[in-house]
Design a protein around this motif. Structure first.
Motif, short mmCIF file in Angstrom:
data_model
loop_
_atom_site.label_atom_id
_atom_site.label_comp_id
_atom_site.label_asym_id
_atom_site.label_seq_id
_atom_site.Cartn_x
_atom_site.Cartn_y
_atom_site.Cartn_z
N ASP A 217 45.26 38.52 41.86
CA ASP A 217 44.75 37.27 40.89
C ASP A 217 42.99 37.37 40.42
O ASP A 217 43.02 36.65 39.67
CB ASP A 217 45.40 35.92 41.17
N HIS A 218 42.61 37.88 41.30
CA HIS A 218 41.34 38.14 41.03
C HIS A 218 40.48 39.18 41.80
O HIS A 218 41.23 39.74 42.41
CB HIS A 218 39.88 37.29 41.72
N ALA A 219 39.62 39.50 41.57
CA ALA A 219 38.83 41.47 41.78
C ALA A 219 37.83 41.62 41.20
O ALA A 219 36.58 40.54 40.42
CB ALA A 219 40.03 42.34 41.37
N VAL A 220 36.77 42.40 42.19
CA VAL A 220 35.92 43.17 41.63
C VAL A 220 35.67 43.61 41.91
O VAL A 220 36.00 44.85 42.86
CB VAL A 220 34.17 42.35 42.72
N ALA A 221 35.12 45.26 40.88
CA ALA A 221 34.55 46.65 41.21
C ALA A 221 33.77 46.78 41.64
O ALA A 221 32.43 46.06 40.08
CB ALA A 221 34.97 47.03 40.43
N LEU A 222 32.63 47.90 41.38
CA LEU A 222 31.45 48.23 41.50
C LEU A 222 31.58 49.60 41.04
O LEU A 222 32.17 50.43 41.65
CB LEU A 222 30.64 47.92 42.76
#
Length: 335
Positions: A217-222
């Motif tokens: 329900d939350h995320a970060v991508a490099l």
């Protein structure tokens, strides 16, 4: 007149697309199909059009020219391929499919049938994106080095009005969605960064769960792009008051977009002070308008199949990165 069938009310944007279609004078909604019969019959009554329980009956109906697809993402491959095989023009909600193999299968049928295909990536027509693209293309920031984009809301946060949050509960059923926040809301940062930074090369992602184990329900991508450009892509269903942010950094300047405010600092303009552009580019036609124009032969769409493919590539790589805890190269998925 383009006669369309609405295929499923599963996605939260289904009502929005029905409204858009109703407001366009060259589209006529002919019928509704839904994998959930009760939901579909209720929607058909609201729209005052027939409900059809069998998908095959909809797609084989000669009075239907095209379909607007808001079915579960897990069913996109089956629904979209069948629609193309029956010669129906396709408008679909993001994402196109769960894997690049499924995308290839869908688009192969689209090309074989020579039907018009459109995926809804609406921010590619917004004035702020068009200005950002101008800044990159004209090298106002020098050499681009980083893109950061955040799109977030509080759809999974409990309130007195919505104890489970305002998103429908089926948005957390991984077998239907293929994921959580990143595959859905995170699509916007992905396709914006892909356009601005170029072809994605590798992805390292963390897809975290606060309230819904099993999906993020939350995320970060490099995301790594060519020439050393980095993309930091963020999304969330658990952030209240989080503004939309799009940031571009380069060797000679910075462009910051937050909500409706655009500002740029560039060695080519005013190295010391922020410049607030007064005249942004005119917004483009909506994805649905582009779809109609393509069917009528009046204008080529700006949103492309390549946008859809690269969106799925980053999503698929992010999921693999989360599962493996490793950096995933895009070529690993393509091969």
């Amino acid at each position: 007149m383009i006669r369309v069938a609405l295929l499923s009310k599963w996605h939260v944007h289904a009502v929005d697309y029905a409204k858009q279609a109703t407001e366009l004078e060259n589209i006529s909604i002919e019928m509704v199909w839904d994998e959930d019969r009760v939901r579909g019959e209720e929607w058909s009554r609201e729209l005052n059009v027939p409900f059809e329980a069998e998908l095959e009956s909809v797609l084989s109906n000669p009075s239907v020219d095209g379909v607007i697809v808001t079915a579960p993402t897990s069913e996109h491959k089956d629904v979209l391929m069948k629609a193309a095989q029956h010669g129906k023009h396709i408008f679909t909600e993001k994402v196109l499919a769960l894997t690049i193999e499924e995308c290839d299968g869908i688009l192969a049928e689209v090309e074989k049938a020579e039907v018009e295909f459109m995926i809804s990536l609406p921010r590619l027509g917004e004035d702020y994106y068009l200005y950002a693209q101008q800044a990159v293309d004209n090298e106002w920031l020098g050499q681009l080095t980083m893109v950061r984009c955040r799109v977030a809301h509080n759809g999974a946060v409990s309130t007195s009005q919505n104890p489970e949050g305002w998103l429908p509960s089926h948005f957390y059923e991984k077998e239907k969605t293929g994921g959580g926040a990143f595959i859905d809301l995170g699509a916007h940062p992905i396709y914006l960064a892909n356009r601005l930074a170029g072809t994605p090369v590798a992805v390292t992602a963390r897809l975290q769960s606060v309230f819904h184990p099993g999906v993020d329900d939350h995320a970060v991508a490099l995301v790594e792009y060519g020439k050393g450009v980095l993309g930091v892509l963020e999304t969330s269903f658990v952030s209240s008051g989080s503004p939309f942010q799009l940031e571009l950094y380069g060797t000679e300047g910075t462009l910051l977009i937050e909500q409706n405010t655009v500002r740029i600092k560039s060695a080519q303009f005013d190295r010391e002070n922020w410049v607030y552009p007064e005249n942004l580019p005119a917004q483009l036609s909506t994805p649905m308008e582009q779809w109609v124009q393509a069917i009528e032969g009046s204008e080529e769409p700006v949103i492309t199949k390549e946008d859809a493919i690269e969106l799925t590539l980053v999503n698929q790589a992010a999921g693999l990165s989360q599962t493996s805890g490793q950096r995933i190269e895009i070529n690993q998925i393509k091969s």
